[in-house]
Design a protein around this motif. Sequence first.
Motif, PDB file in Angstrom:
ATOM      1  N   ILE A  21      -2.126  -7.323  -0.681  1.00  0.00           N
ATOM      2  CA  ILE A  21      -2.818  -6.043  -0.861  1.00  0.00           C
ATOM      3  C   ILE A  21      -3.665  -5.724   0.366  1.00  0.00           C
ATOM      4  O   ILE A  21      -3.716  -4.576   0.833  1.00  0.00           O
ATOM      5  CB  ILE A  21      -3.693  -6.060  -2.124  1.00  0.00           C
ATOM      6  N   GLY A  22      -4.332  -6.751   0.922  1.00  0.00           N
ATOM      7  CA  GLY A  22      -5.133  -6.543   2.120  1.00  0.00           C
ATOM      8  C   GLY A  22      -4.289  -6.063   3.289  1.00  0.00           C
ATOM      9  O   GLY A  22      -4.705  -5.173   4.051  1.00  0.00           O
ATOM     10  N   ALA A  23      -3.107  -6.637   3.439  1.00  0.00           N
ATOM     11  CA  ALA A  23      -2.209  -6.217   4.523  1.00  0.00           C
ATOM     12  C   ALA A  23      -1.730  -4.788   4.309  1.00  0.00           C
ATOM     13  O   ALA A  23      -1.605  -4.011   5.272  1.00  0.00           O
ATOM     14  CB  ALA A  23      -1.025  -7.178   4.612  1.00  0.00           C
ATOM     15  N   LEU A  24      -1.455  -4.426   3.066  1.00  0.00           N
ATOM     16  CA  LEU A  24      -1.034  -3.054   2.780  1.00  0.00           C
ATOM     17  C   LEU A  24      -2.166  -2.078   3.054  1.00  0.00           C
ATOM     18  O   LEU A  24      -1.947  -0.990   3.613  1.00  0.00           O
ATOM     19  CB  LEU A  24      -0.577  -2.944   1.321  1.00  0.00           C
ATOM     20  N   ASN A  25      -3.389  -2.452   2.674  1.00  0.00           N
ATOM     21  CA  ASN A  25      -4.547  -1.606   2.966  1.00  0.00           C
ATOM     22  C   ASN A  25      -4.720  -1.433   4.476  1.00  0.00           C
ATOM     23  O   ASN A  25      -4.954  -0.313   4.960  1.00  0.00           O
ATOM     24  CB  ASN A  25      -5.818  -2.209   2.377  1.00  0.00           C
ATOM     25  N   ALA A  26      -4.614  -2.530   5.212  1.00  0.00           N
ATOM     26  CA  ALA A  26      -4.807  -2.485   6.666  1.00  0.00           C
ATOM     27  C   ALA A  26      -3.750  -1.628   7.345  1.00  0.00           C
ATOM     28  O   ALA A  26      -4.009  -0.981   8.360  1.00  0.00           O
ATOM     29  CB  ALA A  26      -4.785  -3.901   7.239  1.00  0.00           C
ATOM     30  N   ALA A  27      -2.541  -1.612   6.767  1.00  0.00           N
ATOM     31  CA  ALA A  27      -1.443  -0.835   7.352  1.00  0.00           C
ATOM     32  C   ALA A  27      -1.484   0.629   6.940  1.00  0.00           C
ATOM     33  O   ALA A  27      -0.688   1.434   7.423  1.00  0.00           O
ATOM     34  CB  ALA A  27      -0.108  -1.446   6.944  1.00  0.00           C
ATOM     35  N   GLY A  28      -2.417   0.970   6.039  1.00  0.00           N
ATOM     36  CA  GLY A  28      -2.510   2.351   5.586  1.00  0.00           C
ATOM     37  C   GLY A  28      -1.410   2.761   4.635  1.00  0.00           C
ATOM     38  O   GLY A  28      -1.079   3.951   4.528  1.00  0.00           O
ATOM     39  N   ALA A  29      -0.842   1.802   3.931  1.00  0.00           N
ATOM     40  CA  ALA A  29       0.253   2.103   3.013  1.00  0.00           C
ATOM     41  C   ALA A  29      -0.248   2.872   1.801  1.00  0.00           C
ATOM     42  O   ALA A  29      -1.394   2.711   1.368  1.00  0.00           O
ATOM     43  CB  ALA A  29       0.923   0.805   2.568  1.00  0.00           C
ATOM     44  N   HIS A  30       0.611   3.702   1.257  1.00  0.00           N
ATOM     45  CA  HIS A  30       0.341   4.386   0.002  1.00  0.00           C
ATOM     46  C   HIS A  30       0.887   3.502  -1.119  1.00  0.00           C
ATOM     47  O   HIS A  30       2.090   3.263  -1.204  1.00  0.00           O
ATOM     48  CB  HIS A  30       1.008   5.749  -0.038  1.00  0.00           C
ATOM     49  N   ILE A  31      -0.015   3.001  -1.973  1.00  0.00           N
ATOM     50  CA  ILE A  31       0.367   2.050  -3.006  1.00  0.00           C
ATOM     51  C   ILE A  31       0.562   2.768  -4.340  1.00  0.00           C
ATOM     52  O   ILE A  31      -0.271   3.574  -4.745  1.00  0.00           O
ATOM     53  CB  ILE A  31      -0.689   0.938  -3.152  1.00  0.00           C
TER      54      ILE A  31
END
Length: 255
Positions: A21-31
Motif C-alpha cells: 500500500i505504501g508503494a502504491l501511495n508513493a507511486a500516486g496510484a488510484h486504489i
Amino acid sequence: MIKLAPDARVGIIGIPPVDIIGALNAAGAHIFDLDEPLVKADMETTTPYLPRVYCAILRTALLNALHLRLDMIFIDTGPGKCDCALHVSTVLRDILAIPVIRCRNEDKKPFGHPICTARMGLLEKFQRITAGVQSVAAYRPEKFPPCVPEAGFWGVPPRDFSLLSLFPDTTHVFGWTRCMENKTPADCELEAGFNGEVPTVFFAQSFCAKTALAKFLATKHPRGLYLDADVTCGSSTRAKIQAFLELSGVTNAAG
C-alpha cells in the motif's frame, strides 16, 4: 519493486501488506477497494465463474474486476483473508488480461484502532475504517477519544452497510474489522476479542468461513446475537437487530 504507469488504476482484494500500500501511495496510484460495491451491475454476472454459495464480498470483488478498467490487482491470499480468495485469484488470472498479484499480509505492527471505540455513527466508522485500507498514514487517536460502549458489533464489514444504521453511536467494533483498522488482518487473537459487558451482534457474510467463529463467540457471550446475511440486509435481518438491541436495553439505537 512495483512499477506503475502514471495514474495507474489498481484494485485490491482484502488488505495487502503495508509495504505494498505504501508503494502504491508513493507511486500516486488510484486504489479501488474491490471488496466494496463499486459498480451497478447484476451479481448474476459472476455465476459463470463463482458458485452462488461463495460469500457476497468475493462475488462483489469479481463483479468489480469484470466491469472496472484496472491496470493491476493485488489480492491477499494469506491468513488475513481466506482460502476462497486464493481460488478467486486463480479465476481472475484466467479471465483478465492484467496482472493479478497474490500477496500474504502477515503484518504484525499495530496501527491502533481508535475509530472502533470512538463515539460516531457506526456506518461512518465503517466508511472510515474501510477507506483507511488505502493509506499507510499513521492515525491521530486524539481525534477519536474512546466512548463508553452501549453495544458491540463483531465481525467483517457487511456488503450492505445499511444494517449499520441500526446501531447507536456508542457501538464499539470488534472482530476482523478491528484487525482491519489495526492493519493486522491475520491477528487471530485480536479478531477473537469482545466485550462481555455490552450486548453484541456477531456478524459474518453468509457462506464465509468466519461464520463458524462468529457463531462460536456468540455462544460464549452473555448477551450475544449470531447473525449472517448475504448480498443485502432484508427486513427480517433488520428486525432481528432492532429487537435484540431493544430487548438488551439499548435505548438510543437508530430506527
